[in-house]
Design a protein around this motif. Structure first.
Motif, PDB file in Angstrom:
ATOM      1  N   GLN A 110       0.820  -1.215   0.000  1.00  0.00           N
ATOM      2  CA  GLN A 110       0.000   0.000   0.000  1.00  0.00           C
ATOM      3  C   GLN A 110       0.849   1.258   0.000  1.00  0.00           C
ATOM      4  O   GLN A 110       0.439   2.276  -0.555  1.00  0.00           O
ATOM      5  CB  GLN A 110      -0.920   0.043   1.227  1.00  0.00           C
ATOM      6  N   LYS A 115      -5.513   3.023  -8.056  1.00  0.00           N
ATOM      7  CA  LYS A 115      -6.580   2.883  -7.046  1.00  0.00           C
ATOM      8  C   LYS A 115      -7.120   1.465  -7.057  1.00  0.00           C
ATOM      9  O   LYS A 115      -7.432   0.879  -6.027  1.00  0.00           O
ATOM     10  CB  LYS A 115      -7.733   3.850  -7.332  1.00  0.00           C
ATOM     11  N   SER A 119      -4.822  -0.726  -5.184  1.00  0.00           N
ATOM     12  CA  SER A 119      -5.012  -0.515  -3.743  1.00  0.00           C
ATOM     13  C   SER A 119      -6.182  -1.314  -3.221  1.00  0.00           C
ATOM     14  O   SER A 119      -6.110  -1.953  -2.173  1.00  0.00           O
ATOM     15  CB  SER A 119      -5.339   0.955  -3.459  1.00  0.00           C
ATOM     16  N   LEU A 133      -6.181  -8.832   1.540  1.00  0.00           N
ATOM     17  CA  LEU A 133      -5.903  -8.882   2.976  1.00  0.00           C
ATOM     18  C   LEU A 133      -7.129  -9.405   3.724  1.00  0.00           C
ATOM     19  O   LEU A 133      -7.032 -10.275   4.581  1.00  0.00           O
ATOM     20  CB  LEU A 133      -5.524  -7.484   3.470  1.00  0.00           C
ATOM     21  N   ARG A 154      -7.647 -12.939   5.832  1.00  0.00           N
ATOM     22  CA  ARG A 154      -8.050 -12.935   7.240  1.00  0.00           C
ATOM     23  C   ARG A 154      -9.262 -13.816   7.454  1.00  0.00           C
ATOM     24  O   ARG A 154      -9.356 -14.547   8.424  1.00  0.00           O
ATOM     25  CB  ARG A 154      -8.363 -11.510   7.706  1.00  0.00           C
ATOM     26  N   PHE A 208     -18.642  10.104  -0.197  1.00  0.00           N
ATOM     27  CA  PHE A 208     -17.329  10.736  -0.225  1.00  0.00           C
ATOM     28  C   PHE A 208     -16.229   9.830  -0.743  1.00  0.00           C
ATOM     29  O   PHE A 208     -15.141  10.264  -1.018  1.00  0.00           O
ATOM     30  CB  PHE A 208     -16.955  11.239   1.176  1.00  0.00           C
ATOM     31  N   ASP A 226     -18.569  -2.411  12.354  1.00  0.00           N
ATOM     32  CA  ASP A 226     -17.534  -2.355  11.310  1.00  0.00           C
ATOM     33  C   ASP A 226     -17.821  -3.339  10.193  1.00  0.00           C
ATOM     34  O   ASP A 226     -17.701  -3.013   9.015  1.00  0.00           O
ATOM     35  CB  ASP A 226     -16.160  -2.678  11.903  1.00  0.00           C
ATOM     36  N   ARG A 236     -21.418  -1.060   2.502  1.00  0.00           N
ATOM     37  CA  ARG A 236     -20.663  -0.192   1.587  1.00  0.00           C
ATOM     38  C   ARG A 236     -20.352  -0.925   0.290  1.00  0.00           C
ATOM     39  O   ARG A 236     -20.417  -0.342  -0.783  1.00  0.00           O
ATOM     40  CB  ARG A 236     -19.363   0.281   2.241  1.00  0.00           C
ATOM     41  N   LYS A 296      -9.764  -8.113  13.150  1.00  0.00           N
ATOM     42  CA  LYS A 296     -10.908  -7.544  12.469  1.00  0.00           C
ATOM     43  C   LYS A 296     -10.523  -7.400  10.997  1.00  0.00           C
ATOM     44  O   LYS A 296      -9.368  -7.530  10.634  1.00  0.00           O
ATOM     45  CB  LYS A 296     -11.212  -6.168  13.062  1.00  0.00           C
ATOM     46  N   LEU A 297     -11.509  -7.071  10.164  1.00  0.00           N
ATOM     47  CA  LEU A 297     -11.217  -6.859   8.753  1.00  0.00           C
ATOM     48  C   LEU A 297     -10.493  -5.539   8.573  1.00  0.00           C
ATOM     49  O   LEU A 297     -10.605  -4.651   9.399  1.00  0.00           O
ATOM     50  CB  LEU A 297     -12.506  -6.832   7.930  1.00  0.00           C
ATOM     51  N   ALA A 298      -9.790  -5.422   7.465  1.00  0.00           N
ATOM     52  CA  ALA A 298      -9.066  -4.168   7.196  1.00  0.00           C
ATOM     53  C   ALA A 298     -10.048  -3.089   6.796  1.00  0.00           C
ATOM     54  O   ALA A 298     -11.058  -3.384   6.164  1.00  0.00           O
ATOM     55  CB  ALA A 298      -8.043  -4.396   6.100  1.00  0.00           C
TER      56      ALA A 298
END
Lengths: 372, 134
Positions: free
Chosen positions: A142, A179, A182, A189, A193, A221, A246, A253, A370-372
């Motif tokens: 990253q 992007k 990324s 990741l 996990r 945003f 989260d 999302r 936890k997740l990223a």
């Protein structure tokens, strides 16, 4: 069978169980140890004799799982398997995987419990090392990507001089691909996990209507290719439920991001998020649905939508930005938290994705991270 | 130090030099004076030498370690520096780090991968403008 033969058969079995590598413990219907094989000394330090008459499972070590364990083996008379941190004779802890089988007689009455235990400490250490390594690699990847993103961004903004139209469009490509890389690193990741250590789920009571409204506002945003209105059809009363906010945010999302990405180019493009209570598969659940009127999913490709790296043909054409991992991650996360995920779609008309949370709240899970 | 022309001073702590350069450039374009440090030790000596710092831009991972949290704790415990707003901008993903920083008194937390440089810089500009009003 003659008595001698019976005794011979029994001796054979006893010898086999006594010498087995896995630890075998037999308890009475109240969980008191009647027998333990020799492997128990190797794993716990206790001799078989020392364990007789003791409780095989304690609330102190099993914690939240203790009630579930007893309900499964005594009430439901089904096999229970689970991980726990056990204590050895010398006080040290180790990771154990137990498979507890209720033994019933011909009438279906409970006679004993058989507990087969494996020491999985080494496996867990290896898993932990793997997740740490992947976290480290992801961070290392990253960093240069952020540099590319920010420099491309500054060039595009004209911060170091005007750029021609051609230069601008080439830079936009550099930025877009960077992007995408990324996002891929982030998604990989998360996938690792989920697959290796299992993800930590910590449910806390939360106001769902409010949370969804927040997430919708946030999603405006984040880097987006188009501006599409996201409407929220919320129920009249505020719904409160024990959830891991989260993880919920990650899934919603992703669904909204997909809806946006595959929305139609026309002016009537819109996304509707709906929240309602419904029984799904016999379980009372909270159902969150995200509906778009975009390109939809072709019928012949629908069965592959949740596969790793799969993107439908029309999706590839519409937008190069997807990683093909989003829905795979969503499915794993939703199923881990005790819910279901599915969709309805017609090519050219749009798609509606549904995710549920049982009304009893998300299932708590003891993962590594936890997740990223 | 506040310049004679009243520019605000931002201290940027980031170990990746290319990123540090980009951040410095962008902040200067918006009208800030920028001090840089690649380690928290450097940042601390900078704070001691300089009269005023209006905001700190802090990366979490610095040279393979995680000194960010200790740094924030140290600053918040020092009467000279505890009022300096801190923006943590990091590649560290996950909610645990964000929570830890916010509960120590950091003002904002950004995951680098989610934000454009411009967005963060604009937020800083807006934040300091708001602060001046109160």
């Amino acid at each position: 069978m003659s008595l001698v033969k019976s005794v011979e058969e029994l001796s054979k079995f006893k010898l086999a169980v006594d010498a087995a590598y896995d630890c075998v413990v037999i308890t009475d219907p109240d969980g008191m140890i009647l027998y333990a094989n020799s492997a128990i000394k190797r794993i716990t330090g206790f001799t078989p004799q020392a364990t007789l008459g003791k409780k095989a499972w304690t609330k102190e070590l099993w914690g939240g799982l203790y009630e579930k364990l007893w309900k499964t083996i005594k009430h439901d008379k089904k096999v229970f398997s689970g991980e726990v941190k056990n204590k050895r004779k010398d006080g040290t802890l180790y990771n154990a995987f137990h498979t507890i089988t209720p033994i019933l007689n011909e009438k279906g009455n409970l006679q004993f419990f058989m507990d087969v235990q494996r020491d999985i400490t080494r496996e867990k250490e290896v898993d932990r090392a793997k997740t740490e390594f992947i976290s480290l690699v992801s961070h290392q990847l990253q960093t240069p990507l952020t540099a590319i993103n920010w420099y491309a961004e500054m060039l595009l903004s004209g911060d170091v001089g005007r750029v021609t139209e051609d230069q601008s469009s080439y830079l936009a490509e550099v930025y877009k691909e960077s992007k995408r890389m990324s996002r891929l690193v982030s998604d990989l990741l998360n996938v690792s996990r989920l697959e290796i250590g299992g993800v930590l789920i910590e449910p806390i009571p939360a106001k769902i209507n409010l949370l969804i409204a927040d997430i919708i506002k946030e999603s405006k945003f984040v880097e987006k290719e188009k501006e599409v209105p996201v409407l929220f059809a919320k129920p009249k009363e505020e719904i409160e439920l024990a959830i891991d906010a989260d993880l919920f945010r990650q899934v919603l999302r992703n669904l909204i991001s997909n809806a946006t990405r595959y929305c139609s180019e026309q002016a009537d493009a819109e996304i509707k998020v709906r929240l309602e209570k419904q029984a799904v598969g016999g379980i009372d659940s909270l159902v969150i649905s995200v509906m778009d009127n975009g390109i939809g999913i072709p019928k012949e490709e629908q069965h592959r939508i949740f596969e790793k790296f799969f993107r439908a043909g029309n999706a590839e054409k519409a937008s190069a930005g997807g990683t093909g991992l989003g829905l795979y991650i969503c499915k794993m996360v939703v199923e881990n938290w005790g819910g279901k995920i599915w969709f309805e779609s017609e090519e050219g008309k749009g798609a509606t994705f549904y995710a549920t949370i049982p009304l009893t709240g998300m299932v708590s899970k003891k993962g590594e991270k936890k997740l990223a | 130090m506040k310049n004679s022309d009243g520019k605000k001073v931002i201290l940027v702590i980031e170990d990746e030099v290319p990123l540090l350069e980009a951040i410095k450039r962008k902040l200067e374009l918006v009208g800030f004076d920028v001090l840089t440090a690649t380690t928290t030790d450097q940042a601390l000596s900078c704070l001691q030498d300089v009269k005023k710092v209006n905001l700190i831009w802090l990366d979490h991972y610095l040279f393979g370690k995680e000194p960010g949290l200790l740094f924030v704790a140290e600053l918040k415990n020092n009467p000279k520096w505890k009022l300096i707003p801190i923006f943590v901008i990091s590649n560290a993903s996950g909610a645990e780090k964000k929570q830890a920083y916010l509960s120590l008194g950091a003002d904002k937390y950004y995951a680098k991968v989610d934000y454009r440089l411009e967005q963060i810089v604009n937020d800083i500009h807006r934040f300091l403008a708001e602060k001046r009003k109160t």
